[in-house]
Design a protein around this motif. Structure first.
Motif, mmCIF file in Angstrom:
data_model
loop_
_atom_site.group_PDB
_atom_site.id
_atom_site.type_symbol
_atom_site.label_atom_id
_atom_site.label_comp_id
_atom_site.label_asym_id
_atom_site.label_seq_id
_atom_site.Cartn_x
_atom_site.Cartn_y
_atom_site.Cartn_z
ATOM 1 N N GLY A 28 0.768 -1.240 0.000
ATOM 2 C CA GLY A 28 0.000 0.000 0.000
ATOM 3 C C GLY A 28 0.794 1.282 0.000
ATOM 4 O O GLY A 28 0.377 2.262 0.628
ATOM 5 N N ALA A 29 1.938 1.317 -0.718
ATOM 6 C CA ALA A 29 2.752 2.535 -0.732
ATOM 7 C C ALA A 29 2.460 3.363 -1.970
ATOM 8 O O ALA A 29 2.341 2.838 -3.073
ATOM 9 N N MET A 30 2.332 4.664 -1.775
ATOM 10 C CA MET A 30 2.173 5.606 -2.884
ATOM 11 C C MET A 30 3.444 6.438 -3.002
ATOM 12 O O MET A 30 3.953 6.947 -2.005
ATOM 13 N N ASN B 142 1.460 6.114 -10.281
ATOM 14 C CA ASN B 142 0.037 6.258 -9.949
ATOM 15 C C ASN B 142 -0.642 4.987 -9.455
ATOM 16 O O ASN B 142 -1.859 4.891 -9.477
ATOM 17 N N LYS B 143 0.146 4.011 -9.004
ATOM 18 C CA LYS B 143 -0.432 2.795 -8.442
ATOM 19 C C LYS B 143 0.173 2.527 -7.076
ATOM 20 O O LYS B 143 1.252 3.020 -6.749
ATOM 21 N N PHE B 144 -0.533 1.714 -6.270
ATOM 22 C CA PHE B 144 0.031 1.276 -5.001
ATOM 23 C C PHE B 144 1.170 0.306 -5.265
ATOM 24 O O PHE B 144 1.095 -0.534 -6.173
ATOM 25 N N LEU B 145 2.225 0.398 -4.469
ATOM 26 C CA LEU B 145 3.336 -0.544 -4.537
ATOM 27 C C LEU B 145 3.122 -1.617 -3.486
ATOM 28 O O LEU B 145 3.066 -1.324 -2.292
ATOM 29 N N ASN B 146 3.000 -2.859 -3.913
ATOM 30 C CA ASN B 146 2.775 -3.991 -3.028
ATOM 31 C C ASN B 146 3.809 -5.064 -3.334
ATOM 32 O O ASN B 146 3.790 -5.652 -4.414
ATOM 33 N N GLN B 147 4.720 -5.294 -2.396
ATOM 34 C CA GLN B 147 5.835 -6.219 -2.610
ATOM 35 C C GLN B 147 6.554 -5.869 -3.908
ATOM 36 O O GLN B 147 6.858 -6.718 -4.729
ATOM 37 N N GLU B 148 6.819 -4.571 -4.066
ATOM 38 C CA GLU B 148 7.477 -4.055 -5.270
ATOM 39 C C GLU B 148 8.527 -3.034 -4.864
ATOM 40 O O GLU B 148 8.428 -2.384 -3.820
ATOM 41 N N PHE C 12 9.764 -3.083 -10.083
ATOM 42 C CA PHE C 12 9.949 -4.525 -10.196
ATOM 43 C C PHE C 12 9.303 -5.224 -9.006
ATOM 44 O O PHE C 12 9.293 -4.700 -7.891
ATOM 45 N N LYS C 13 8.805 -6.415 -9.254
ATOM 46 C CA LYS C 13 8.216 -7.241 -8.196
ATOM 47 C C LYS C 13 9.329 -7.980 -7.464
ATOM 48 O O LYS C 13 10.240 -8.535 -8.086
#
Length: 282
Positions: A216-218, A223-229, A238-239
């Protein structure tokens, strides 16, 4: 007006399909308790028949070799008689998809696309789909997997290690001292400003190369949430998977699998740390 009416009808039809319930009972495909066809086989290959079994289609689940457990397979639809194929992706993951009931998930997917209706298989629509332009889903997934495999091979060549202070080492370190194998640093922040786990990766000059976020990082400019990225200094994303199996008792950075996953992804994608970014940042 006509366009608006058609849009409303399409919406109502979609809602109607969403409200209907598919059940598979001893090979019978039931829509709200009405039998609309038959299915046989087991993962990954299913054969689906219409009511009188005069026509059928093969639905096979496909996935790229070594793909992670979070990546959904795609569906290859095949006319057994002609050998013609085309591909579908599961598009309604949050609604009816179930990893425990792939057969039912496939039927929902066919219904959502009009290839199966309350009257059973729509042979004409399926044939048009098979004769149409290739969806190219396999090529896309296998291409992505090829990139991942190449990145893994590159990361393996660097023989990475991380010590308990967060120093990153590699046999390919290009330092003046041949015995100095340091290429960078990684540090953990928990909780980060968003209340989740975060790692920051620096090169030998302490320039931040990337930041990894658990959830849930901005970030400004993305413009998207970063989840395990992770997002790099040049805004590439990158994932990299979270994995807490390395520390069942206590905590040691050297045993933490997550930072190693992060550094491997960075190195595998060309971010080999060291001092290589100094000139770019002057």
């Amino acid at each position: 007006m006509k366009k608006s009416f058609c849009t409303v009808v399409a919406f109502l039809l979609t809602v109607g399909v969403y409200a209907q319930k598919i059940k598979i009972d001893k090979g019978e495909i039931k829509l709200d308790e009405k039998t609309i066809g038959y299915i046989e086989g087991k993962k990954p290959v299913f054969k689906i028949y219409n009511l009188d079994k005069s026509s059928s289609v093969i639905a096979e689940l496909k996935s790229a070799p070594n793909s992670d457990s979070m990546t959904l397979p795609w569906i290859e639809i095949k006319n057994e008689a002609t050998g013609k194929t085309n591909e579908l992706e599961f598009k309604n993951k949050s609604r009816k998809f179930s990893a425990f009931n792939y057969d039912r998930s496939i039927i929902y997917e066919l219904m959502d696309r009009g290839y199966m209706t309350a009257d059973g298989l729509n042979a004409e629509s399926i044939e048009n789909f098979l004769n149409g332009e290739s969806a190219g889903i396999a090529a896309k997934h296998l291409g992505i997997q090829g990139d991942i495999d190449n990145a893994n091979r590159l990361a393996d060549a660097y023989q990475l290690t991380i010590d308990d202070t967060g120093v990153i080492y590699s046999v390919k370190a290009k330092n003046q001292d041949p015995n100095d194998k340091k290429i960078g640093y990684i540090k953990m922040t928990s909780p980060a400003s968003n209340g989740e786990l975060m790692y920051e990766i620096m090169d030998l000059d302490n320039y931040k190369i990337a930041t990894w976020y658990a959830k849930g990082a901005m970030v400004s400019g993305y413009n998207k949430f970063l989840n395990q990225e992770l997002i790099t200094y040049d805004n590439k994303v990158f994932k990299a998977a979270f994995d807490n199996r390395g520390n069942p008792i206590g905590y040691k950075m050297s045993k933490d699998i997550t930072p190693m996953n992060i550094v491997r992804v960075l190195v595998g994608n060309g971010y080999t740390l060291g001092n290589q970014y100094s000139e770019n940042r002057k």
